[in-house]
Design an enzyme around this catalytic site. Structure first.
Site, PDB file in Angstrom:
ATOM      1  N   PHE A  97       0.860  -1.179   0.000  1.00  0.00           N
ATOM      2  CA  PHE A  97       0.000   0.000   0.000  1.00  0.00           C
ATOM      3  C   PHE A  97       0.903   1.237   0.000  1.00  0.00           C
ATOM      4  O   PHE A  97       1.941   1.237   0.648  1.00  0.00           O
ATOM      5  CB  PHE A  97      -0.887   0.023   1.248  1.00  0.00           C
ATOM      6  CG  PHE A  97      -1.952  -1.030   1.244  1.00  0.00           C
ATOM      7  CD1 PHE A  97      -3.280  -0.680   1.107  1.00  0.00           C
ATOM      8  CD2 PHE A  97      -1.630  -2.370   1.389  1.00  0.00           C
ATOM      9  CE1 PHE A  97      -4.272  -1.645   1.109  1.00  0.00           C
ATOM     10  CE2 PHE A  97      -2.607  -3.355   1.392  1.00  0.00           C
ATOM     11  CZ  PHE A  97      -3.937  -2.987   1.249  1.00  0.00           C
ATOM     12  N   CYS A  98       0.499   2.289  -0.687  1.00  0.00           N
ATOM     13  CA  CYS A  98       1.439   3.397  -0.845  1.00  0.00           C
ATOM     14  C   CYS A  98       0.744   4.703  -1.175  1.00  0.00           C
ATOM     15  O   CYS A  98      -0.408   4.727  -1.585  1.00  0.00           O
ATOM     16  CB  CYS A  98       2.424   3.125  -1.983  1.00  0.00           C
ATOM     17  SG  CYS A  98       3.115   1.478  -2.011  1.00  0.00           S
ATOM     18  N   THR A  99       1.502   5.786  -1.007  1.00  0.00           N
ATOM     19  CA  THR A  99       1.142   7.086  -1.563  1.00  0.00           C
ATOM     20  C   THR A  99       2.362   7.627  -2.283  1.00  0.00           C
ATOM     21  O   THR A  99       3.439   7.709  -1.695  1.00  0.00           O
ATOM     22  CB  THR A  99       0.723   8.083  -0.457  1.00  0.00           C
ATOM     23  OG1 THR A  99      -0.399   7.553   0.257  1.00  0.00           O
ATOM     24  CG2 THR A  99       0.345   9.428  -1.072  1.00  0.00           C
ATOM     25  N   ARG A 113      -6.614   8.497   1.264  1.00  0.00           N
ATOM     26  CA  ARG A 113      -5.382   9.257   1.457  1.00  0.00           C
ATOM     27  C   ARG A 113      -5.164  10.278   0.348  1.00  0.00           C
ATOM     28  O   ARG A 113      -4.398  11.215   0.492  1.00  0.00           O
ATOM     29  CB  ARG A 113      -4.189   8.281   1.523  1.00  0.00           C
ATOM     30  CG  ARG A 113      -4.118   7.496   2.822  1.00  0.00           C
ATOM     31  CD  ARG A 113      -3.227   6.264   2.683  1.00  0.00           C
ATOM     32  NE  ARG A 113      -3.907   5.186   1.990  1.00  0.00           N
ATOM     33  CZ  ARG A 113      -3.425   4.539   0.930  1.00  0.00           C
ATOM     34  NH1 ARG A 113      -2.252   4.865   0.427  1.00  0.00           N
ATOM     35  NH2 ARG A 113      -4.117   3.567   0.370  1.00  0.00           N
TER      36      ARG A 113
END
Length: 394
Positions: free
Chosen positions: A141-143, A332
Site C-alpha cells: 500500500f502506498c502514496t 489518502r
C-alpha cells in the site's frame, strides 16, 4: 453508515473509541509543516553499494550477512501468518520449502543466481527466500507524489505502507510485519566500474525495486492496484508454467538500469505484461514529465500525464484508480491533494512534500518509510517512519 464503520474498526483493532473524536475514518489532521528534517526517532535508512561487476551470487553477501537475523524473523512471521490457510498441511515451513524452492530455477537472471546466493550466505532455505521475494507483489500500500516547481525542477516522493491484515498486535497497536520490515530498509546504490548508475530503496533480501531514481534521467515508484484479475492469479499462472508475465519489482529494477530516458521507461512499463496489476508513477527531467500508469496485468488501462502548468503541477496516487473516488475508509488521496495545494508550486520541494507525507492519514500505522527523490543528481534520501499516536491502522 460511515460512523458505524468507524466504531467497528476501532473495536476490532482495540483502539479507544474517543481516539478520533467525532471524525469519520480515517482520522485526518491539518496539513503539517516543519516536519523536515525529522526527529532522531525517525532514522535515515542505511546505505549499501551493490557492485554489479561482482558475480550475482556474491554481490549481496555483505548486506545479507548483516541482515540475516532480521530476514529470518520476518520470514518466520510470514509463514506463521499463511500456515493457517494451507489446508491439509501440518508443517507450514516444510510446505513452503517444498513448493517454492523449485521455482527459483524459473526466475530470470540475475535474480536466479542472486536468490541462490542469498540462501547460501544466510543459511535460509531456498524456498523461504523465494517466498520472501514473491510476497511484495501483492501486499504493498502506498502514496506517491510527483511535483514540478516554478523552475521546472521535478521531485518524486513516496510513503511505502506494508502489512495490512498481516498480524495486528492489539496490545501494542502495531502491525507485526510492518514492525519486522523497518530494520530491513536500506538505500542501495547500483554501481558499475565504481560509478553509480541507479539508486533504489530495498528491503534487504528482496531483489526487486519499488522505489528508485536513475540520476539525471527519471524516477519511479510502484503502488499496488486492487483488481479482481489480481496478482494472485498472475503468480498462480507463473507457478503453473506460464512465464509471459513479468515480476513487477524485477521489471522495475531492469527498467531502472536499462532505460535511458523518461520516454524509454514509459514505453517499457506501458507495454510489458506483468503478473500483478499496479500503478507505476514516473517522473522525468523535463517540464511536464510526470505520469501515473494504471496497469492491468496484461495491458495498460490508463496513463495520466502531468502538464507542468500552474494548474496542473503535481500528481498524487494511492491505491485506487485516479478517475474514481476512493473508499471513504481509505482516502489518502484527498488529504494529500489538499496539502499539496496548500504548499503551492512556488514553495514546493522535498521538505514540503515530506510535510504532506507526514500528515495523517497519508502517514499511518502501516507506513514503513518515506523516500524523497530529486532527479537532478540522482538524489535519494529515505527515512524509517513510525506513526506515533492517534494513527489510523491504514
Amino acid at each position: 453508515m460511515k460512523a458505524l464503520v468507524k466504531y467497528v474498526v476501532l473495536l476490532i483493532f482495540g483502539l479507544p473509541l474517543a481516539t478520533f473524536g467525532q471524525d469519520i475514518p480515517p482520522y485526518t489532521e491539518d496539513c503539517r509543516n516543519g516536519t523536515y528534517p525529522p526527529p532522531s526517532t525517525e532514522q535515515p535508512a542505511e546505505s549499501f553499494i551493490l557492485n554489479l561487476d561482482i558475480s550475482p551470487g556474491a554481490r549481496w553477501s555483505p548486506l545479507i550477512k548483516e541482515k540475516t537475523p532480521a530476514i529470518k524473523a520476518l520470514i518466520a512471521d510470514i509463514i506463521d501468518l499463511i500456515s493457517p490457510f494451507l489446508k491439509n498441511v501440518t508443517k507450514g515451513i516444510d510446505f513452503v520449502d517444498e513448493l517454492f524452492a523449485p521455482l527459483a530455477e524459473d526466475f530470470p537472471e540475475p535474480y536466479k543466481s542472486e536468490i541462490h546466493g542469498i540462501a547460501e550466505t544466510s543459511g535460509i532455505p531456498l524456498g523461504q527466500v523465494v517466498l520472501y521475494n514473491v510476497f511484495y507483489e501483492v501486499f504493498t500500500f502506498c502514496t506517491s507524489i510527483v511535483a514540478e516547481d516554478e523552475a521546472g525542477q521535478l521531485y518524486h516522493a513516496r510513503n511505502l505502507d506494508f502489512g495490512l491484515f498481516l498480524g495486528w498486535d492489539i496490545q501494542n497497536k502495531t502491525w507485526a510485519l510492518t514492525e519486522r520490515l523497518r530494520p530491513l530498509i536500506v538505500n542501495v546504490e547500483y554501481q558499475v566500474r565504481g560509478q553509480t548508475v541507479a539508486k533504489a530503496v530495498h528491503f534487504a533480501g528482496y531483489l526487486g525495486v519499488l522505489t528508485g531514481v536513475k540520476p539525471d534521467l527519471f524516477t519511479l515508484s510502484m503502488n499496488e492496484r486492487f483488481n479482481l484479475d489480481g496478482g494472485y492469479l498472475g503468480i498462480l499462472e507463473w507457478v503453473l508454467g506460464d512465464h509471459n508475465g513479468k515480476w513487477m519489482g524485477y521489471e522495475l529494477r531492469d527498467t531502472l538500469l536499462s532505460a535511458n530516458s523518461f520516454d524509454d521507461a514509459m514505453k517499457t512499463l506501458t507495454t510489458v505484461e506483468f503478473l500483478a496489476p499496479a500503478y507505476i508513477i514516473i517522473g522525468g527531467n523535463k517540464t511536464g514529465q510526470g505520469a501515473i500508469i494504471t496497469r492491468d496485468r496484461k495491458s495498460t488501462a490508463d496513463v495520466k500525464m502531468m502538464k507542468g502548468s500552474d494548474s496542473d503541477w503535481f500528481l498524487v496516487q494511492t491505491n485506487y484508480d485516479n478517475w474514481k473516488a476512493p473508499p471513504f475508509f481509505d482516502d489518502r488521496r484527498a488529504p494529500a491533494t489538499k496539502c499539496m495545494n496548500k504548499v503551492s508550486r512556488k514553495d514546493v520541494g522535498l521538505p514540503r512534500i515530506f510535510d504532506v507525507l507526514s500528515t495523517k492519514p497519508v502517514m499511518n500505522l502501516l507506513t514503513t518509510y518515506t523516500a524523497l527523490m530529486k532527479v537532478n543528481g540522482g538524489h535519494l534520501e529515505t527515512y524509517i517512519r513510525h506513526c506515533a499516536q492517534h494513527c489510523w491502522p491504514w
